[in-house]
Structures are given as structure tokens and as C-alpha cells.
Design an enzyme around this catalytic site. Structure first.
Site, short mmCIF file in Angstrom:
data_model
loop_
_atom_site.label_atom_id
_atom_site.label_comp_id
_atom_site.label_asym_id
_atom_site.label_seq_id
_atom_site.Cartn_x
_atom_site.Cartn_y
_atom_site.Cartn_z
N GLY A 1 0.86 -1.19 0.00
CA GLY A 1 0.00 0.00 0.00
C GLY A 1 0.89 1.24 0.00
O GLY A 1 2.04 1.18 -0.41
N ARG A 2 0.33 2.33 0.51
CA ARG A 2 1.09 3.59 0.45
C ARG A 2 2.42 3.49 1.19
O ARG A 2 3.48 3.85 0.67
CB ARG A 2 0.26 4.73 1.07
CG ARG A 2 -0.81 5.24 0.15
CD ARG A 2 -1.65 6.27 0.86
NE ARG A 2 -2.53 5.61 1.79
CZ ARG A 2 -3.86 5.62 1.71
NH1 ARG A 2 -4.45 6.30 0.76
NH2 ARG A 2 -4.59 4.97 2.58
N ILE A 3 2.38 2.97 2.43
CA ILE A 3 3.61 2.95 3.24
C ILE A 3 4.56 1.87 2.72
O ILE A 3 5.77 2.10 2.59
CB ILE A 3 3.27 2.77 4.74
CG1 ILE A 3 2.44 3.97 5.22
CG2 ILE A 3 4.55 2.62 5.57
CD1 ILE A 3 1.88 3.84 6.64
N SER B 1 0.69 -8.93 -2.04
CA SER B 1 -0.43 -8.02 -2.20
C SER B 1 -1.60 -8.87 -2.66
O SER B 1 -1.42 -9.86 -3.37
CB SER B 1 -0.08 -6.98 -3.27
OG SER B 1 -1.22 -6.28 -3.66
N THR C 1 -3.74 -8.03 -4.77
CA THR C 1 -3.87 -7.87 -6.23
C THR C 1 -2.50 -7.54 -6.82
O THR C 1 -1.68 -6.89 -6.15
CB THR C 1 -4.83 -6.71 -6.57
OG1 THR C 1 -4.38 -5.55 -5.86
CG2 THR C 1 -6.26 -7.02 -6.18
N THR D 1 6.19 -2.05 11.74
CA THR D 1 5.76 -0.69 12.07
C THR D 1 4.26 -0.56 11.85
O THR D 1 3.73 0.55 11.85
CB THR D 1 6.47 0.35 11.17
OG1 THR D 1 6.29 -0.03 9.82
CG2 THR D 1 7.94 0.47 11.50
N ARG E 1 1.02 -2.92 13.00
CA ARG E 1 0.23 -3.09 14.22
C ARG E 1 0.70 -4.33 14.96
O ARG E 1 1.04 -5.35 14.33
CB ARG E 1 -1.26 -3.24 13.88
CG ARG E 1 -1.97 -1.94 13.53
CD ARG E 1 -2.08 -0.99 14.72
NE ARG E 1 -2.84 0.22 14.41
CZ ARG E 1 -2.28 1.37 14.03
NH1 ARG E 1 -0.98 1.47 13.89
NH2 ARG E 1 -3.06 2.42 13.81
N GLU F 1 -0.59 -2.01 23.71
CA GLU F 1 0.19 -0.81 24.04
C GLU F 1 -0.45 -0.03 25.17
O GLU F 1 -1.68 0.04 25.22
CB GLU F 1 0.32 0.07 22.79
CG GLU F 1 1.10 -0.61 21.69
CD GLU F 1 1.18 0.21 20.41
OE1 GLU F 1 0.77 1.40 20.42
OE2 GLU F 1 1.65 -0.33 19.41
N HIS G 1 6.06 3.10 19.44
CA HIS G 1 5.06 3.51 18.43
C HIS G 1 5.28 4.95 17.96
O HIS G 1 4.44 5.83 18.19
CB HIS G 1 3.64 3.34 18.99
CG HIS G 1 2.59 3.25 17.90
ND1 HIS G 1 1.42 2.56 18.04
CD2 HIS G 1 2.56 3.79 16.65
CE1 HIS G 1 0.70 2.68 16.92
NE2 HIS G 1 1.38 3.42 16.07
N ILE G 2 6.42 5.14 17.29
CA ILE G 2 6.76 6.50 16.83
C ILE G 2 6.79 6.59 15.30
O ILE G 2 7.39 7.51 14.75
CB ILE G 2 8.11 6.98 17.42
CG1 ILE G 2 9.25 6.02 17.05
CG2 ILE G 2 8.01 7.16 18.93
CD1 ILE G 2 10.64 6.58 17.36
C1 DGY Z 1 -1.19 5.20 12.26
O1 DGY Z 1 -1.37 6.25 11.66
O2 DGY Z 1 -1.93 4.23 12.12
C2 DGY Z 1 -0.02 5.15 13.16
O3 DGY Z 1 0.10 3.96 13.82
C3 DGY Z 1 -0.02 6.31 14.10
O4 DGY Z 1 1.31 6.65 14.25
#
Ligand code: DGY
Length: 323
Positions: A160-162, A181, A183, A240, A242, A271, A289-290
Site C-alpha cells: 500500500g502507500r507505506i 499483495s 492484487t 511498524t 500493528r 500498548e 510507536h513513533i
Molecule cells: C497510524 O497512523 O496508524 C499510526 O500507527 C499512528 O502513528
């Protein structure tokens, strides 16, 4: 928006919102803020009469909170791209819109995934801890030997985007980029030189595996004992996304037993609790979670969350509506 003489509508900012968002909301709304230590019970006390709730990943927006707010509630604006903290079905049933803050945190989160990959691969956490604790006794040709990422195979779980931005960032290092992915993404494959494979193949072949899928019932425990044993013994796992994607106890065992090389984590299932076994696990870089914590990203998120709430309140489609 508010006719003269009428009270401004009430917005519940569940915890805290940066000034960039508060100032925009305050032009049109009255704001009640729960504060960083707001409990679920406190939020239920503050919610009655709110037309909008500004939530974040730590705030469970469930039936109880929605009912406490009341039938005038129009929108839940989440200060995050992920919205697994919001009960979407419960919102839909009440005609409450839900919006998130995508795009503006893509660079920040992808950069942190790269930082974690490098830090875990090069044992930055333990090396710094030793130095700070006075355990560094001098340069040692055999100490802190890590994994060099130049030429490595990078596995991107979720393009996806990230995930896509992360793949762009690692492209200069990567020998090969594999991705999963639902698709095929032919344009991304051409742009990144990436190949789509199944999760099993990605785990078997990648030197660095980075997770970029949302938390859903389908992705819960995506990486557990069975998956970890298939990874290379020097490989690095980065999360990064969940916490529930990774079985923490299985990861701690894999690190202790050396069935994977290292891990870099920014997110955890409960968390701010961090599983004790992860705190004790070797070669594991742990962050609080930064992912989106850059000034640019967080201020843009604050503006976007306000824009989403204000749009919904003035009867316009929020720019980032997800339900
Ligand atoms: C999100 O945007 O889902 C992040 O976990 C927040 O930093």
C-alpha cells in the site's frame, strides 16, 4: 458555520491534539479534551452531546462510547491512518462517518521502517546500550557483527502507500524486492523492479521482512511460530504496522533460538505494555510507536483530522472518509 447566537457544536478530542488541529477546530467548535491519560470511563463521561469524536489508535471507539455520545454524533475522525481501534460496523449502524489521516504520514512511517531494518541488522540497540553502560572496552574486530543490507533481498508484506514508499527507499540497497499483495501491482513492479510472491515464498527468500498491512481479523497473527521457522536464520523482521500481526512470544523464541537474526518493532498488541519476553529477547530493537512521529507528519495529521471533522459537520464528504 454556526449562526450568530447559537452555541458552537461540541467536539470531543479524546486525548490530545496538536495546536495545528486544535486551532482549526476551535474556529467552528467547542472542544472538550480528555487528555493523554483519559480512561474509557472518563471518555464516556465527556462524550454526551459531541457531534464529533477525534480519536487516535489508543482510543477504543466502541458501541459504549458511541451510545454515550448520543444520536447527534456525526463523525469519528481518527488521528492515524490505521483505524482498527474504531468499530466501523457500530458507526455505520448509527450513521456516524469515520475518517482517517492517510498520505501525510507515509514518508515518516516508511523511513522509520528503514531505520528499524538498519538498526536491527547492525545491532545498533545492543551496541549503544553497551557503550552507555560502560561495557565497551575497545574496538574489537569480532564484536557486533551484523547483516549488511547492500544487495539484500527485501520482502515487503503489503504494497500500500507505506509499503510502496518503503520499497522506494530500500531500492538503492536491495538486490531484489519481493512483495505480497492481494492484487498484482504491475505499475509498482515496473517502477520498483519488485516481484509479487506469496507470503510463504517471501518469508523463505527475504533477508529483511517488513510488515505494511492493516490489523484485521485476516492479518491477526500473520507471523507466528510456523512462519518464523521458515525465515532465514540471519533475517530481520520489522513491524511498524500493528502489534497483533506478530505473535510476540513466538518472535521472542525465534530470536532466542536464533531461527531469525534480529527484529525491529514499533508496535505491540496491548500498548503501552511491551511483552516481557520481547524486552528480554536478544537482537531486538524496540521503539514506542513513533512511526508517524515527525513534526511534519504529526502537524499535517492534526490539520487533516480537523479538516475531516469540520467537513463532516458542515455536511460535506470528509476528504478521508473510510466508512
Ligand atoms: C497510524 O497512523 O496508524 C499510526 O500507527 C499512528 O502513528
Amino acid at each position: 458555520m454556526t449562526p450568530p447566537g447559537e452555541r458552537k457544536p461540541l467536539v470531543l478530542v479524546a486525548r490530545h491534539l496538536l495546536a495545528a488541529g486544535m486551532e482549526r477546530l476551535a474556529t467552528e467548535c467547542r472542544i472538550v479534551e480528555g487528555g493523554l491519560d483519559a480512561t474509557a470511563e472518563r471518555l464516556r463521561e465527556l462524550a454526551p452531546g459531541a457531534v464529533a469524536i477525534v480519536a487516535d489508535p489508543t482510543v477504543g471507539v466502541d458501541e459504549v462510547l458511541l451510545d454515550a455520545a448520543g444520536p447527534q454524533l456525526r463523525v469519528v475522525a481518527n488521528f492515524a491512518v490505521g483505524y482498527d481501534n474504531v468499530d466501523l460496523e457500530a458507526c455505520r449502524r448509527r450513521g456516524v462517518m469515520v475518517a482517517n489521516t492517510p498520505d501525510v504520514l507515509t514518508n515518516a512511517t516508511a523511513e522509520l521502517a528503514l531505520a528499524l531494518a538498519l538498526a536491527a541488522a547492525r545491532r545498533v540497540g545492543e551496541a549503544q546500550a553497551d557503550l552507555r553502560a560502560g561495557r565497551w572496552t575497545g574496538w574489537d574486530p569480532g564484536a557486533y557483527l551484523g547483516l549488511e543490507l547492500s544487495g539484500a533481498t527485501f520482502g515487503v508484506v503489503g504494497l500500500g502507500r507505506i509499503g510502496h514508499r518503503y520499497a522506494e527507499l530500500v531500492r538503492g540497497l536491495a538486490g531484489e524486492i519481493l512483495y505480497t499483495s492481494r492484487t498484482p501491482k504491475p505499475a509498482a513492479e515496473r517502477a520498483l523492479g519488485a516481484s509479487r510472491v506469496g507470503l510463504g515464498e517471501l518469508l523463505r527468500r527475504a533477508d529483511v521482512v517488513s510488515l505494511h498491512v492493516p490489523a484485521t481479523p485476516e492479518t491477526a497473527e500473520l507471523i507466528g511460530r510456523d512462519e518464523l521457522v521458515t525465515m532465514k536464520s540471519h533475517s530481520v523482521l520489522v513491524n511498524t504496522a500493528r502489534g497483533p500481526l506478530v505473535v510476540a512470544a513466538a518472535l521472542a523464541d525465534a530470536l532466542r533460538e536464533g531461527s531469525i537474526g534480529a527484529a525491529g518493532l514499533d508496535v505491540y498488541e496491548e500498548e503501552p505494555a511491551v511483552p516481557a519476553e520481547l524486552l528480554e529477547a536478544p537482537r531486538c530493537v524496540l521503539l514506542p510507536h513513533i512511526g508517524s512521529a515527525t513534526t511534519r507528519a504529526r502537524e499535517a495529521m492534526a490539520r487533516l483530522v480537523a479538516a475531516n471533522a469540520l467537513a463532516a459537520l458542515s455536511g460535506v464528504e470528509p476528504p478521508n472518509r473510510v466508512a
